[in-house]
Enzyme design. Structure first.
Site: not given
Length: 332
Positions: A43, A90, A113, A163, A188
């Site tokens: 993090d 992000g 990254q 979902r 997405h």
């Protein structure tokens, strides 16, 4: 023979999704009940103390499969030797912000990254991007980690897939485990196309088409689609926080099926690098129906596409082409 532990990276690990995800990984939900893991948690420096708190809790939970924890704010240390990377970190979109407002920040995060994974990850590292805009973040990662095979870089649309299964199971009062082969096509985002045309439900008299059982095309072509497309926003409205538990659970589903395989006759949705299948533009990360075997995914071919589906698939593809152009403009 003792099973060698796999190293699993979670970025943004002190955040909401990370906090829901790391215990699932440590319990064997992601890689199976016999696969030991070493967790690598990354993090940003302002979250270092919270990250250390998560590490303390992981130690306190005494998970038998958890063979070690690396908690760090150093991207090189975090990526060292990882076999699976779940990219949750992000720059989040805040109220009143457009996708394009967060693009420059996310492009720079995923560029750096990607370089660290390129340099330090295990050779056949599997990457799942969760952070939004997930498809385009994954594309940037692919650009800047050229030695990671493109088939190993994916993004999460399993949450949308799950979902959709959930909506159908509620509507039909069926077990969600009896519903299969829905498809999420595309991005997405709210342009995604949840497609129930090939979807079936197991009933007392065999498998039946969802369209036939629901017998309400207005709902299937209208409210069902918009509910799935806008479910994330509905959860933010209800919880005042974005979906974390369901996102973490679907990330585990995505990796588990990819690594351990999909059941015979069942496919899942994954955001993968388009090869032009179904006349989708090549060179973007797009959600397709896939089957998985021996750690490899394969796009399900030959499904019939009607005119309505074609339009919706093209629209979400066009959005991804536009996002790609915007992301690349941030690189110059």
């Amino acid at each position: 023979m003792a099973v060698e532990p796999l190293r699993v990276l979670v970025t943004g690990a002190a955040g909401q999704i990370g906090y829901a995800l790391v215990p699932m990984i440590a319990r064997g939900v992601m890689l199976g009940a016999n696969q030991p893991v070493i967790l690598h948690m990354l993090d940003i420096p302002p979250a270092a103390e919270a990250l250390n708190g998560v590490k303390m809790e992981l130690v306190d939970a005494a998970f038998p499969l958890l063979k070690g924890v690396v908690a760090t704010t150093d991207v090189a240390e975090a990526c060292k030797g990882v076999n699976v990377a779940v990219m949750v970190g992000g720059f989040p979109r805040k109220e009143g912000m457009e996708r394009k407002d967060v693009m420059p920040k996310n492009v720079s995060i995923y560029k750096s990254q990607a370089s660290a994974l390129e340099q330090y990850a295990a050779p056949n590292c599997k990457v799942l991007v969760v952070a939004n805009p997930a498809n385009t973040n994954a594309l940037i990662l692919k650009e800047f980690a050229p030695s990671i095979p493109e088939k190993n870089i994916t993004c999460l649309t399993r949450l949308d897939h799950n979902r959709a299964l959930g909506q159908i199971s509620e509507r039909l009062n069926a077990q969600v485990s009896d519903v299969k082969n829905v498809i999420i096509w595309g991005n997405h985002s709210s342009s995604q196309y949840p497609d129930v045309n090939p979807c079936t439900v197991k009933t007392g008299s065999g498998e039946k088409a969802v369209r036939e059982l629901v017998a309400d095309d207005a709902w299937l072509n209208g409210e069902f689609i918009t509910t799935v497309q806008q479910r994330g926003a509905a959860i933010i409205k209800a919880r005042k926080l974005s979906s974390a538990l369901s996102a973490a659970s679907s990330a585990c589903d995505h990796i588990r099926d990819w690594v351990l395989g999909t059941p015979e006759g069942t496919w899942v949705s994954m955001g993968v690098y388009s090869d032009g299948s179904y006349n989708v533009p090549a060179g973007i990360i797009y959600s397709f129906p896939v089957t998985c075997k021996d750690g490899e995914w394969k796009i399900v071919q030959g499904l019939p596409i009607d005119e309505v589906s074609r339009q919706k698939m093209d629209a979400t593809g066009a959005e991804l082409v536009e996002e790609k152009a915007l992301a690349y403009s941030c690189l110059t």
